[in-house]
Design an enzyme around this catalytic site. Structure first.
Site, PDB file in Angstrom:
ATOM      1  N   ASP A  52      -1.876  -0.641   6.049  1.00  0.00           N
ATOM      2  CA  ASP A  52      -2.250  -0.028   7.333  1.00  0.00           C
ATOM      3  C   ASP A  52      -3.746   0.191   7.485  1.00  0.00           C
ATOM      4  O   ASP A  52      -4.195   0.624   8.544  1.00  0.00           O
ATOM      5  CB  ASP A  52      -1.546   1.327   7.484  1.00  0.00           C
ATOM      6  N   SER A  92      -2.654   0.420  -4.533  1.00  0.00           N
ATOM      7  CA  SER A  92      -3.267   1.599  -3.924  1.00  0.00           C
ATOM      8  C   SER A  92      -4.704   1.795  -4.356  1.00  0.00           C
ATOM      9  O   SER A  92      -5.124   1.311  -5.413  1.00  0.00           O
ATOM     10  CB  SER A  92      -2.445   2.841  -4.310  1.00  0.00           C
ATOM     11  N   ALA A  93      -5.447   2.536  -3.543  1.00  0.00           N
ATOM     12  CA  ALA A  93      -6.779   2.988  -3.938  1.00  0.00           C
ATOM     13  C   ALA A  93      -6.683   4.177  -4.895  1.00  0.00           C
ATOM     14  O   ALA A  93      -7.690   4.578  -5.486  1.00  0.00           O
ATOM     15  CB  ALA A  93      -7.584   3.386  -2.702  1.00  0.00           C
ATOM     16  N   ASP A 140       0.865  -1.177   0.000  1.00  0.00           N
ATOM     17  CA  ASP A 140       0.000   0.000   0.000  1.00  0.00           C
ATOM     18  C   ASP A 140       0.907   1.235   0.000  1.00  0.00           C
ATOM     19  O   ASP A 140       2.101   1.158   0.324  1.00  0.00           O
ATOM     20  CB  ASP A 140      -0.867  -0.041   1.267  1.00  0.00           C
ATOM     21  N   ASN A 179      -8.954  -1.406   3.956  1.00  0.00           N
ATOM     22  CA  ASN A 179      -8.990  -1.871   2.576  1.00  0.00           C
ATOM     23  C   ASN A 179      -7.752  -2.687   2.190  1.00  0.00           C
ATOM     24  O   ASN A 179      -7.649  -3.168   1.066  1.00  0.00           O
ATOM     25  CB  ASN A 179      -9.182  -0.705   1.605  1.00  0.00           C
ATOM     26  N   LYS A 212      -7.989  -5.767  -3.173  1.00  0.00           N
ATOM     27  CA  LYS A 212      -6.542  -5.784  -3.391  1.00  0.00           C
ATOM     28  C   LYS A 212      -6.011  -7.217  -3.473  1.00  0.00           C
ATOM     29  O   LYS A 212      -5.038  -7.483  -4.175  1.00  0.00           O
ATOM     30  CB  LYS A 212      -5.832  -5.015  -2.281  1.00  0.00           C
TER      31      LYS A 212
END
Length: 282
Positions: free
Chosen positions: A228, A54-55, A20, A231, A205
């Protein structure tokens, strides 16, 4: 205070790395620790790929990849879109356009105080690009939003990859309850107390991690993942070695196999230093 790792072997048999970005790879100043970057590139050159997950939209991920300095696939929109080393789409999962239009209409009616951001491919659409939340996000990601209407802006794509809802924690909590009750087939996850990610229910993910492990021919049991947030949970549990950062919630740490130090304490580096370098590059 130093975060204790759950008992791990001193030498880790890891062949691929997934991380992430925000709150994990990046320090709180939104940059990568130089020592962590150096170690990532050292391992990458020796055949252990480091994949950003990543989002964020593609531009936001590419921004960090340029700082990192490697050339690997990137996983965007929490697994909804994967681009290869040459930025070609190799995997995509979208929310249907009409469904997305209904979600947007409902959010404007039920939660008007929430800032709704719509993402699809390389496009980021908002109702008001002067909204303080939008301006803040543009500053963090160095991207630029476009003002427009959902159906018009994404008609050619037939769908979107993500809604990002921004707002005060109590407003986000209300939006989360509404969406989970009225759209149970969607993926509705918080990336932090101010941000809520809404995507097609098939997006996770973990699916992105599995897809790229298969592409590289590396067993997922030899993968390590770092995160962390809520998601990140699927990814952390899917990987053979899932590490929750020291700054993650106690709830997240309790649900994954391993922990490391925080993003401010070179938590990723502490794990990378224990990897056995393979004889064969992938």
């Amino acid at each position: 205070m130093e975060e204790k790792m759950k008992k791990d072997p001193q030498n880790l048999d890891i062949r691929i790395l997934y991380s992430d970005i925000d709150g994990t790879l990046l320090r709180n100043d939104h940059h990568i620790s130089p020592k962590t970057r150096e170690k990532i590139l050292e391992l990458d050159k020796k055949g252990i790929p480091f994949i950003l997950v990543s989002a964020r939209m593609p531009d936001g991920v590419r921004l960090i990849q340029r700082e990192l300095g490697n050339k690997r696939p990137i996983i965007c929109y929490s697994g909804g879109l994967i681009l290869d080393e040459d930025q070609n789409v190799i995997y995509s999962r979208q929310m249907d356009l009409e469904l997305a239009a209904g979600v947007w209409s409902d959010l404007e009616r039920v939660c008007p105080e929430i800032c709704v951001n719509i993402y699809g491919g390389e496009l980021w659409v908002v109702k008001d690009d002067q909204n303080p939340w939008v301006i803040r996000e543009e500053g963090i990601t160095e991207g630029k939003s476009a003002v427009g209407e959902l159906r018009n802006m994404f008609a050619g794509a037939g769908g979107i990859h993500k809604f990002l809802l921004m707002g005060e924690p109590e407003d986000i909590a209300r939006g989360e309850v509404f969406l989970k009750a009225n759209y149970p087939k969607l993926s509705v996850l918080r990336s932090n107390s101010y941000y809520l990610e809404v995507m097609d229910g098939s997006v996770d993910k973990a699916e992105g991690v599995r897809f790229l492990c298969d592409r590289y021919g590396i067993p997922i049991s030899r993968a390590a993942a770092f995160g962390d947030g809520e998601n990140d949970l699927g990814m952390l549990r899917a990987a053979g070695y899932g590490f929750a950062m020291g700054n993650a919630s106690e709830k997240l740490k309790a649900r994954v196999g391993h922990t490391t130090l925080s993003n401010e304490e070179d938590g990723i580096l502490r794990v990378l230093e224990r990897i056995e370098v393979p004889k064969k590059a992938y």
